[in-house]
Design a protein around this motif. Structure first.
Motif, PDB file in Angstrom:
ATOM      1  N   ALA A   1      -3.506  -7.542  76.315  1.00 37.03           N
ATOM      2  CA  ALA A   1      -4.122  -7.035  77.151  1.00 37.03           C
ATOM      3  C   ALA A   1      -3.638  -5.655  77.838  1.00 37.03           C
ATOM      4  O   ALA A   1      -3.784  -4.549  77.971  1.00 37.03           O
ATOM      5  N   ALA A   2      -2.415  -5.998  78.258  1.00 35.25           N
ATOM      6  CA  ALA A   2      -1.620  -5.090  79.130  1.00 35.25           C
ATOM      7  C   ALA A   2      -1.053  -4.138  78.198  1.00 35.25           C
ATOM      8  O   ALA A   2      -1.112  -2.917  78.589  1.00 35.25           O
ATOM      9  N   CYS A   3      -0.491  -4.341  77.123  1.00 34.66           N
ATOM     10  CA  CYS A   3      -0.153  -3.098  76.027  1.00 34.66           C
ATOM     11  C   CYS A   3      -1.209  -2.524  75.681  1.00 34.66           C
ATOM     12  O   CYS A   3      -1.103  -1.080  75.873  1.00 34.66           O
ATOM     13  N   GLN A   4      -2.502  -3.137  75.608  1.00 31.22           N
ATOM     14  CA  GLN A   4      -3.641  -2.122  75.115  1.00 31.22           C
ATOM     15  C   GLN A   4      -4.052  -1.402  75.928  1.00 31.22           C
ATOM     16  O   GLN A   4      -4.376  -0.091  75.882  1.00 31.22           O
ATOM     17  N   LYS A   5      -4.079  -1.777  77.245  1.00 31.51           N
ATOM     18  CA  LYS A   5      -4.431  -0.812  78.418  1.00 31.51           C
ATOM     19  C   LYS A   5      -3.495   0.190  78.512  1.00 31.51           C
ATOM     20  O   LYS A   5      -3.834   1.470  78.821  1.00 31.51           O
ATOM     21  N   ARG A   6      -2.196   0.007  78.311  1.00 37.36           N
ATOM     22  CA  ARG A   6      -1.297   1.283  78.489  1.00 37.36           C
ATOM     23  C   ARG A   6      -1.411   2.246  77.404  1.00 37.36           C
ATOM     24  O   ARG A   6      -1.392   3.372  77.548  1.00 37.36           O
ATOM     25  N   LEU A   7      -1.643   1.523  76.158  1.00 37.01           N
ATOM     26  CA  LEU A   7      -1.895   2.674  75.039  1.00 37.01           C
ATOM     27  C   LEU A   7      -3.214   3.444  74.957  1.00 37.01           C
ATOM     28  O   LEU A   7      -3.223   4.396  74.741  1.00 37.01           O
ATOM     29  N   ASP A   8      -4.206   2.731  75.868  1.00 35.82           N
ATOM     30  CA  ASP A   8      -5.518   3.453  75.961  1.00 35.82           C
ATOM     31  C   ASP A   8      -5.211   4.640  77.051  1.00 35.82           C
ATOM     32  O   ASP A   8      -5.845   5.728  76.713  1.00 35.82           O
ATOM     33  N   ALA A   9      -4.550   4.273  77.907  1.00 39.62           N
ATOM     34  CA  ALA A   9      -4.000   5.228  78.987  1.00 39.62           C
ATOM     35  C   ALA A   9      -3.197   6.402  78.303  1.00 39.62           C
ATOM     36  O   ALA A   9      -3.530   7.670  78.644  1.00 39.62           O
ATOM     37  N   ALA A  10      -2.246   6.196  77.506  1.00 35.67           N
ATOM     38  CA  ALA A  10      -1.565   7.125  76.642  1.00 35.67           C
ATOM     39  C   ALA A  10      -2.149   8.030  76.059  1.00 35.67           C
ATOM     40  O   ALA A  10      -2.433   9.334  75.821  1.00 35.67           O
ATOM     41  N   GLN A  11      -3.150   7.318  75.020  1.00 36.08           N
ATOM     42  CA  GLN A  11      -4.216   7.958  74.378  1.00 36.08           C
ATOM     43  C   GLN A  11      -5.074   8.858  75.134  1.00 36.08           C
ATOM     44  O   GLN A  11      -5.377  10.110  74.780  1.00 36.08           O
ATOM     45  N   ALA A  12      -5.773   8.752  76.296  1.00 34.67           N
ATOM     46  CA  ALA A  12      -6.448   9.473  77.032  1.00 34.67           C
ATOM     47  C   ALA A  12      -5.697  10.671  77.475  1.00 34.67           C
ATOM     48  O   ALA A  12      -6.257  11.751  77.704  1.00 34.67           O
ATOM     49  N   ARG A  13      -4.680  10.441  77.968  1.00 33.71           N
ATOM     50  CA  ARG A  13      -3.698  11.522  78.329  1.00 33.71           C
ATOM     51  C   ARG A  13      -3.332  12.473  77.210  1.00 33.71           C
ATOM     52  O   ARG A  13      -3.572  14.056  77.332  1.00 33.71           O
ATOM     53  N   ILE A  14      -3.103  12.031  75.710  1.00 33.13           N
ATOM     54  CA  ILE A  14      -2.894  13.024  74.871  1.00 33.13           C
ATOM     55  C   ILE A  14      -4.199  13.717  74.599  1.00 33.13           C
ATOM     56  O   ILE A  14      -4.339  14.844  74.216  1.00 33.13           O
ATOM     57  N   GLU A  15      -5.345  12.941  74.545  1.00 33.22           N
ATOM     58  CA  GLU A  15      -6.777  13.590  74.296  1.00 33.22           C
ATOM     59  C   GLU A  15      -6.842  14.699  75.359  1.00 33.22           C
ATOM     60  O   GLU A  15      -7.536  15.821  75.049  1.00 33.22           O
ATOM     61  N   LYS A  16      -6.165  14.832  76.343  1.00 31.89           N
ATOM     62  CA  LYS A  16      -6.668  15.839  77.440  1.00 31.89           C
ATOM     63  C   LYS A  16      -5.746  17.224  77.131  1.00 31.89           C
ATOM     64  O   LYS A  16      -5.870  18.259  77.559  1.00 31.89           O
ATOM     65  N   ILE A  17      -4.948  17.123  75.979  1.00 34.29           N
ATOM     66  CA  ILE A  17      -4.195  18.416  75.749  1.00 34.29           C
ATOM     67  C   ILE A  17      -4.995  19.165  75.162  1.00 34.29           C
ATOM     68  O   ILE A  17      -6.056  18.999  74.191  1.00 34.29           O
ATOM     69  N   VAL A  18      -5.145  20.481  75.701  1.00 33.58           N
ATOM     70  CA  VAL A  18      -5.995  21.683  75.162  1.00 33.58           C
ATOM     71  C   VAL A  18      -5.207  22.370  74.060  1.00 33.58           C
ATOM     72  O   VAL A  18      -4.183  22.712  74.259  1.00 33.58           O
ATOM     73  N   THR A  19      -6.078  22.576  73.060  1.00 28.61           N
ATOM     74  CA  THR A  19      -5.599  23.395  72.137  1.00 28.61           C
ATOM     75  C   THR A  19      -6.363  24.645  71.880  1.00 28.61           C
ATOM     76  O   THR A  19      -7.585  24.963  72.354  1.00 28.61           O
ATOM     77  N   GLY A  20      -5.607  25.562  71.435  1.00 27.97           N
ATOM     78  CA  GLY A  20      -6.208  27.120  71.434  1.00 27.97           C
ATOM     79  C   GLY A  20      -6.781  27.280  70.113  1.00 27.97           C
ATOM     80  O   GLY A  20      -7.179  26.185  69.277  1.00 27.97           O
ATOM     81  N   ALA A  21      -7.195  28.106  69.870  1.00 29.62           N
ATOM     82  CA  ALA A  21      -7.936  28.708  68.506  1.00 29.62           C
ATOM     83  C   ALA A  21      -7.318  28.212  67.203  1.00 29.62           C
ATOM     84  O   ALA A  21      -7.651  27.984  66.079  1.00 29.62           O
ATOM     85  N   ASP A  22      -5.979  28.499  67.377  1.00 31.30           N
ATOM     86  CA  ASP A  22      -5.047  28.500  66.128  1.00 31.30           C
ATOM     87  C   ASP A  22      -4.738  26.771  66.128  1.00 31.30           C
ATOM     88  O   ASP A  22      -3.593  26.629  65.190  1.00 31.30           O
ATOM     89  N   GLY A  23      -4.980  26.192  67.093  1.00 35.70           N
ATOM     90  CA  GLY A  23      -4.863  24.563  66.765  1.00 35.70           C
ATOM     91  C   GLY A  23      -3.396  24.368  67.717  1.00 35.70           C
ATOM     92  O   GLY A  23      -3.193  22.972  67.789  1.00 35.70           O
ATOM     93  N   LYS A  24      -3.060  25.190  68.160  1.00 39.55           N
ATOM     94  CA  LYS A  24      -1.668  24.993  69.011  1.00 39.55           C
ATOM     95  C   LYS A  24      -2.040  24.608  70.566  1.00 39.55           C
ATOM     96  O   LYS A  24      -3.030  25.132  70.823  1.00 39.55           O
ATOM     97  N   PRO A  25      -1.049  23.680  71.181  1.00 39.00           N
ATOM     98  CA  PRO A  25      -1.567  23.341  72.267  1.00 39.00           C
ATOM     99  C   PRO A  25      -1.453  24.606  73.403  1.00 39.00           C
ATOM    100  O   PRO A  25      -0.392  25.217  73.388  1.00 39.00           O
ATOM    101  N   THR A  26      -2.387  24.689  74.253  1.00 36.38           N
ATOM    102  CA  THR A  26      -2.129  25.978  75.303  1.00 36.38           C
ATOM    103  C   THR A  26      -1.887  25.441  76.563  1.00 36.38           C
ATOM    104  O   THR A  26      -1.600  26.308  77.499  1.00 36.38           O
ATOM    105  N   GLY A  27      -2.007  24.237  76.755  1.00 38.13           N
ATOM    106  CA  GLY A  27      -1.920  23.626  78.231  1.00 38.13           C
ATOM    107  C   GLY A  27      -2.532  22.115  78.282  1.00 38.13           C
ATOM    108  O   GLY A  27      -2.813  21.568  77.154  1.00 38.13           O
ATOM    109  N   THR A  28      -2.611  21.666  79.448  1.00 37.82           N
ATOM    110  CA  THR A  28      -3.241  20.319  79.525  1.00 37.82           C
ATOM    111  C   THR A  28      -4.282  20.429  80.747  1.00 37.82           C
ATOM    112  O   THR A  28      -4.071  21.278  81.507  1.00 37.82           O
ATOM    113  N   THR A  29      -5.130  19.447  80.747  1.00 38.28           N
ATOM    114  CA  THR A  29      -5.758  19.438  81.809  1.00 38.28           C
ATOM    115  C   THR A  29      -6.069  17.850  82.614  1.00 38.28           C
ATOM    116  O   THR A  29      -5.472  17.019  81.765  1.00 38.28           O
TER     117      THR A  29
END
Length: 89
Positions: A55-83
């Motif tokens: 459960a502890a590992c899953q919680k940390r993986l979920d938090a990491a995934q949420a952080r990754i999903e917050k990466i903002v990508t531009g029209a060309d698919g490249k990261p342009t920043g984070t939120t």
């Protein structure tokens, strides 16, 4: 009543572990249980500890995934920043 104190202490120990430490401890428990040479009562205790670690590992993986999903990508698919995770955007 001592068991309840032990469980609380073990849970506290898990929260202090890094992801890698928790995963390693979980792998050790799985290996012990797979060998099948652990007495039943100890197997149950190990299984409970393993579930806490999972459960502890899953919680940390979920938090990491949420952080990754917050990466903002531009029209060309490249990261342009984070939120920020808790931002209004």
């Amino acid at each position: 009543m001592d068991e309840a104190k032990g469980s609380a202490t073990e849970a506290d120990d898990i929260t202090q572990m890094s992801f890698e430490q928790a995963l390693s401890a979980l792998e050790q428990i799985v290996q012990q249980l797979e060998r099948g040479d652990v007495p039943l009562d100890e197997s149950i205790t190990l299984y409970e500890r393993g579930e806490q670690l999972r459960a502890a590992c899953q919680k940390r993986l979920d938090a990491a995934q949420a952080r990754i999903e917050k990466i903002v990508t531009g029209a060309d698919g490249k990261p342009t920043g984070t939120t920020p995770l808790d931002g209004d955007n």
